[in-house]
Every structure is written in structure tokens, then in C-alpha cells.
Enzyme design. Structure first.
Site, PDB file in Angstrom:
ATOM      1  N   LYS A 134      17.926  77.494 -20.556  1.00 35.00           N
ATOM      2  CA  LYS A 134      17.114  77.801 -21.771  1.00 35.00           C
ATOM      3  C   LYS A 134      17.681  79.245 -22.447  1.00 35.00           C
ATOM      4  O   LYS A 134      18.042  79.127 -23.517  1.00 35.00           O
ATOM      5  CB  LYS A 134      15.773  77.821 -21.401  1.00 35.00           C
ATOM      6  CG  LYS A 134      15.256  76.403 -20.960  1.00 35.00           C
ATOM      7  CD  LYS A 134      13.798  76.410 -20.587  1.00 35.00           C
ATOM      8  CE  LYS A 134      13.375  74.968 -20.166  1.00 35.00           C
ATOM      9  NZ  LYS A 134      11.987  74.795 -19.545  1.00 35.00           N
TER      10      LYS A 134
ATOM     11  N   GLN B  73       7.501  78.540 -17.533  1.00 30.78           N
ATOM     12  CA  GLN B  73       8.124  77.542 -16.722  1.00 30.78           C
ATOM     13  C   GLN B  73       7.299  77.092 -15.784  1.00 30.78           C
ATOM     14  O   GLN B  73       6.464  77.540 -14.850  1.00 30.78           O
ATOM     15  CB  GLN B  73       9.274  78.070 -16.280  1.00 30.78           C
ATOM     16  CG  GLN B  73      10.158  76.948 -15.684  1.00 30.78           C
ATOM     17  CD  GLN B  73      10.866  75.998 -16.484  1.00 30.78           C
ATOM     18  OE1 GLN B  73      10.919  76.307 -17.621  1.00 30.78           O
ATOM     19  NE2 GLN B  73      11.001  74.924 -15.913  1.00 30.78           N
TER      20      GLN B  73
ATOM     21  N   ASP C  59       6.387  74.048 -26.102  1.00 32.78           N
ATOM     22  CA  ASP C  59       6.560  73.175 -25.052  1.00 32.78           C
ATOM     23  C   ASP C  59       5.546  72.092 -25.583  1.00 32.78           C
ATOM     24  O   ASP C  59       5.577  70.751 -24.987  1.00 32.78           O
ATOM     25  CB  ASP C  59       5.773  73.434 -23.917  1.00 32.78           C
ATOM     26  CG  ASP C  59       7.164  73.887 -22.857  1.00 32.78           C
ATOM     27  OD1 ASP C  59       7.963  73.200 -22.917  1.00 32.78           O
ATOM     28  OD2 ASP C  59       6.804  74.812 -21.927  1.00 32.78           O
TER      29      ASP C  59
HETATM   30  N1  GUN Z   1       9.111  72.042 -16.144  1.00 33.80           N
HETATM   31  C1  GUN Z   1       9.864  71.002 -16.081  1.00 33.80           C
HETATM   32  N2  GUN Z   1      10.034  70.652 -17.340  1.00 33.80           N
HETATM   33  C2  GUN Z   1       9.486  71.558 -18.164  1.00 33.80           C
HETATM   34  C3  GUN Z   1       9.260  71.874 -19.352  1.00 33.80           C
HETATM   35  O1  GUN Z   1       9.712  71.011 -20.374  1.00 33.80           O
HETATM   36  N3  GUN Z   1       8.564  73.016 -19.932  1.00 33.80           N
HETATM   37  C4  GUN Z   1       8.227  73.920 -19.050  1.00 33.80           C
HETATM   38  N4  GUN Z   1       7.559  74.829 -19.439  1.00 33.80           N
HETATM   39  N5  GUN Z   1       8.357  73.781 -17.815  1.00 33.80           N
HETATM   40  C5  GUN Z   1       8.842  72.624 -17.249  1.00 33.80           C
END
Ligand code: GUN
Length: 280
Positions: free
Chosen positions: A52, A96, A119
């Protein structure tokens, strides 16, 4: 059978986002900023977060990365979130998931206001999605919709089956498909006749986190198969929730793993961050 190339589509969209981020910088004299919080040492999460941050750099979004130790307290995590909420240079905040077990995910996420919730996890953004209003949409299902659009697959009137009911993927995916006029069925671990239900799908989206779970006998001839899984097979090799080799013989369209949904998830995070910054 057509392989849906998520990597290529992601690169195409990222190019457009790079232009948008540069325009923002020129107009406002400041960068778009995304804060990414990772707690603990989960190896998969570390890879996702690294990707990311790298993607932010690629399109010219400034990333603020916080890697907190596994023993971080709820208070420490929440006070960091509060600081980032108040920070004008931070337009989006991502925590995350999953968090270490001792932390209260719901309480932490609640501190992120809708406008910085890139998100699309908060109640306001999820509520807007449920009511088919413009909003910030969870990155993975949003990426899936972009893929369908790119390949001219219109869900309207189709039977869509979503396998998995997580807040991150399954539920928002079902709502997006419903908003796009599909007839949607959501399946989960308690679903009876799973094989029959999956076999009725014109569009099958699988997000359960079980390696090669969906076999050819669960798929209708000519179905569109979208694999959200990121699993390891018996040899430790990266694979999806769909048994690609057998299912590809029946599907009209299929996403590979890797190179399918994964790159789109990150791309839509960048998209959402630019949207959040532009809306202000
Ligand atoms: N863990 C797995 N997929 C995601 C996501 O799309 N966003 C976040 N914040 N954590 C995740």
C-alpha cells in the site's frame, strides 16, 4: 474463457490517479496524505501494508506509516488515531486488520470519521452504500465492480452469488451487486446446498479465505468467477479460494491469483484517498 487482468487495469487506473494527485498538489500547494497503521508482526499484513505504501509513492500520495508493537494498548492506538484525525495533512486513515486479539477493533475504527475512512468501513459509509448513495466504498468490492465494468459485464438481471459475508468484502460486495440490479444471494459457513446455490450463479464472487475451495462442480458453464482469496496451497504456493485450473474450463471470465483482485484493492484505496482529499 477470458482472464480478467487486474494488474493491467490497476496500472491503467493508477496512471489516471497520478494525474489527479498532481493536479491536487498544484491547486492546493500540498500533497494528498494517507496514514497507515499496522499493529504487530502479522507477516501477511506487513506485506499488504508495504504494498500500500509503495503504491502511494507510485501515484504521488504522501504516506505516513506507523508500525506499532504487538503489545500496543487500546489507549495508545486510539490516541494515535485521534492525532491523525486532527492532522490537516492526513486525508485518509487506514488501520490494517486484523488487529492483535487484545485490541478492540470496533472501538478503534469508530474514531475514524467518515470523511477520512478510506476503507469505507464506518457505519455512515456502509449505511450510504446500503441506501445506494454516493459514498466511500470498501476497496476490494469496489475493485471487483471496476473489473466487471472494464470487461463490460453488467450485473443487471444476473444471478450473483457472493460466497463469504465479511464486513470487508462479502457484505459490501453483495450491496454493490444489488445496487447494480443483480439478484444477489450471500452464502456462508451455515448455508445448505452450497454447491447448488453456487452452481446457479451467473456471477460468483468468492471471499472465504480457503485455498481452492470452489471446484468446477460448483460453477455453472459460462459463469463469471471472481476470486478474492489470497491463500497458500499444499506446497506453500500463493493461490485463491477457487481451484483455478479446473474452474477456468467452465468460466466465461475468471480472475487469476495473483494478478486479479489484489492489485485492484490497493488501487481503489488510492482512489478513495484522492476522493477523501478532494471532498475535504
Ligand atoms: N485487511 C484485509 N483487507 C483489508 C482492507 O481492505 N483494509 C484494511 N484496513 N485491512 C484489511
Amino acid at each position: 474463457m477470458t482472464v480478467i487482468d487486474g494488474k493491467m487495469l490497476a496500472a491503467e487506473i493508477r496512471e489516471e490517479l497520478r494525474v489527479k494527485a498532481a493536479a491536487f498538489r498544484k491547486e492546493r500547494g500540498t500533497d494528498i496524505g494517507l496514514a497507515v497503521i499496522l499493529v504487530g508482526e502479522d507477516p501477511a499484513s506487513q506485506v499488504y501494508v508495504r504494498n500500500k505504501i509503495k503504491a502511494c509513492e507510485e501515484v504521488g500520495i504522501k504516506s505516513f506509516s506507523y508500525h506499532l508493537p504487538a503489545e500496543t494498548t487500546q489507549e495508545q492506538l486510539e490516541s494515535l488515531i485521534d492525532e491523525l484525525v486532527a492532522d490537516k495533512n492526513v486525508h485518509g486513515i487506514l488501520v490494517q486488520l486484523p488487529l492483535p486479539k487484545h485490541l478492540d477493533e470496533k472501538s478503534a475504527l469508530k474514531r475514524i470519521p467518515a470523511k477520512k475512512d478510506v476503507d469505507g468501513f464506518c457505519a455512515e459509509n456502509v449505511g450510504n452504500l446500503a441506501m445506494n448513495r454516493e459514498t466511500i466504498v470498501a476497496c476490494t468490492p469496489f475493485g471487483v465492480m471496476k473489473m466487471l465494468e472494464k470487461y463490460n459485464i453488467d450485473p443487471s438481471g444476473k444471478a450473483a452469488v457472493v460466497l463469504g459475508r465479511s464486513n470487508i468484502v462479502g457484505k459490501p460486495m453483495a450491496m454493490l451487486l444489488l445496487n447494480a440490479n443483480a439478484t444477489v444471494t450471500v452464502c456462508h459457513s451455515k448455508t445448505k446446498n452450497l454447491k447448488e446455490v453456487c452452481s446457479s450463479a451467473d456471477i460468483l464472487v468468492v471471499a472465504i479465505g480457503r485455498a481452492k475451495f470452489v471446484k468446477a462442480d460448483m460453477v455453472k458453464e459460462g459463469a463469471v468467477v471472481i476470486d478474492v482469496g489470497m491463500d497458500r496451497d499444499e506446497n506453500g504456493k500463493l493461490c485463491g479460494d477457487v481451484d483455478y485450473e479446473s474452474v477456468k474450463e467452465k468460466a466465461s471470465y475468471i480472475t487469476p491469483v495473483p494478478g486479479g483482485v489484489g492489485p485492484m484493492t490497493i488501487t481503489m484505496l488510492l482512489y478513495n484517498t484522492i476522493l477523501a482529499a478532494t471532498r475535504g
